[in-house]
Enzyme design. Sequence first.
Site, PDB file in Angstrom:
ATOM      1  N   ASP A  25       0.843  -1.201   0.000  1.00 59.25           N
ATOM      2  CA  ASP A  25       0.000   0.000   0.000  1.00 59.25           C
ATOM      3  C   ASP A  25       0.874   1.244   0.000  1.00 59.25           C
ATOM      4  O   ASP A  25       1.807   1.339   0.810  1.00 59.25           O
ATOM      5  CB  ASP A  25      -0.853   0.058   1.278  1.00 59.25           C
ATOM      6  N   LYS A  82      -8.079   0.800  -5.247  1.00 61.50           N
ATOM      7  CA  LYS A  82      -9.280   0.246  -4.612  1.00 61.50           C
ATOM      8  C   LYS A  82     -10.541   0.978  -5.028  1.00 61.50           C
ATOM      9  O   LYS A  82     -10.561   2.208  -5.122  1.00 61.50           O
ATOM     10  CB  LYS A  82      -9.152   0.350  -3.083  1.00 61.50           C
ATOM     11  N   SER A 237      -0.712  -1.177   5.990  1.00 60.93           N
ATOM     12  CA  SER A 237      -0.155  -0.203   6.927  1.00 60.93           C
ATOM     13  C   SER A 237       1.197  -0.641   7.467  1.00 60.93           C
ATOM     14  O   SER A 237       1.975   0.184   7.933  1.00 60.93           O
ATOM     15  CB  SER A 237      -1.137  -0.026   8.085  1.00 60.93           C
TER      16      SER A 237
END
Lengths: 295, 202
Positions: A25, A82, A237
Amino acid sequence: MSETTGTGRVKRGMAEMLKGGVIMDVVNAEQAKIAEDAGAVAVMALERVPADIRAQGGVARMSDPDMIEKIKAAVSIPVMAKARIGHFVEAQILQSLGVDYIDESEVLTPADYENHIDKWNFTVPFVCGATNLGEALRRINEGAAMIRSKGEAGTGDISQAVVHMRKIGGEIRRLTSMREDELYVAAKEMQAPFELVKEVAQAGKLPVVMFSAGGIATPSDAALMMHLGADGVFIGSGIFKSGDPARRAAACVKATTFFDDPKVIADASRGLGDAMVGISVADIPAPHRLAERGW
Amino acid sequence: MKVGVLALQGDIREHFQALQECGVNPIAVRRPAEIEEIDALVIPGGESTTIAHLAATFGVFDLIQDRIRAGLPVYGSCAGMILLADRVLDAIAGQRTFGGLDITVRRNAFGRQVDSFESDITIAQLGTPAMRAVFIRAPWVEDVGPGVEVLASVKAPDGRNHAVAVRQGACLATSFNPELTGDNRIHRFFIAEVCKLAKPIK
């Protein structure tokens, strides 16, 4: 010469090329560059990592097209993005931007509490989350070309990723031991199409690549998920919420490739600085667990 | 003959299956000792930047390069083609390749994933029917040196014909991924024809 784009083979094949890799991410071009240099096989472009979505609350949506464009321009590896569950217009926008894979993701606030996107209508392939085999097969039936076990995003707690991978793996193993005439009931119980259930029973695996996600924060977490049968991992994360993202990213890439070599993982785990602080899933009240989104 | 599949990242399992269907018992290789003992190598599809990064990190990059220079028969599909090219366009800064083929490849030349496609291609050495080839964010060959044999080309979006299957001595490469289709003729060609050039290792 007949050229065809967007075929099942092309969509599923793209996921095959990502196997054994780490998808990270990222929220900006600098992070995307760090991920690419660390050996990521792809990046997931989003506005806020799941830990921040969880902390800040509010409605989480598709990212700003400008941000996605900047990340696309910054790296040569595939860029994923996303869309909200059921939000097929967000998906159309992402396809028009030329992203390489769309994640119809429970990490964003769902747009439709009954229907997922009809993914057969798109040229771009989709990855979808699943907590069990029935859910995975429903997504594949809707056209998903890749599955990721959900885990619990934004926590740094690996326990739910383990639960979901073991659940999906266990259900696949159970199917392979059944008589063919028992598969009808299995399909009914799993609320999945019989043809897909039969295919899994015969092959002993999903017809698409399956990665693991949701709570991976250390090299050993990544290796654990590979041992449990993941074809690769998503780290959200866990990298950019840690003390030294570049080193941790490279360490997770190493551990994913050498998941069966504890010495390599031990070396990769040295001197990485602080892991993300994280939050135990047991402390998150059920309505705030993202894995329960999706139907 | 020991055929290794470079098992750092990518569609390793599919190459295993294709080789097994050709009667070969491949082994997964990623450590120096494993790479030293193989007689031929297959580099799978995947992310060329990731595979190069891992090869360098784990100290096998130079070894693979040396073995290819010494005549190790090698086949690369997609990312594998990029890693076998002597020159790469649209690479990331500092991206290295093993080399072995006197060609220039352009990464992601056909476009992004929405442009990935299937097409029928004809390779004279493989006979008929045409091969259904799957191109995934595939590279194409921009130019070839004098010793390179072009086995197949396609008409690309830029209006020119670009080589997508090439061979030079014991090096074979394709832009596409035959391991995804169940058509094993490229793998058979590699084993039967290209590996003939294998030199005995000491």
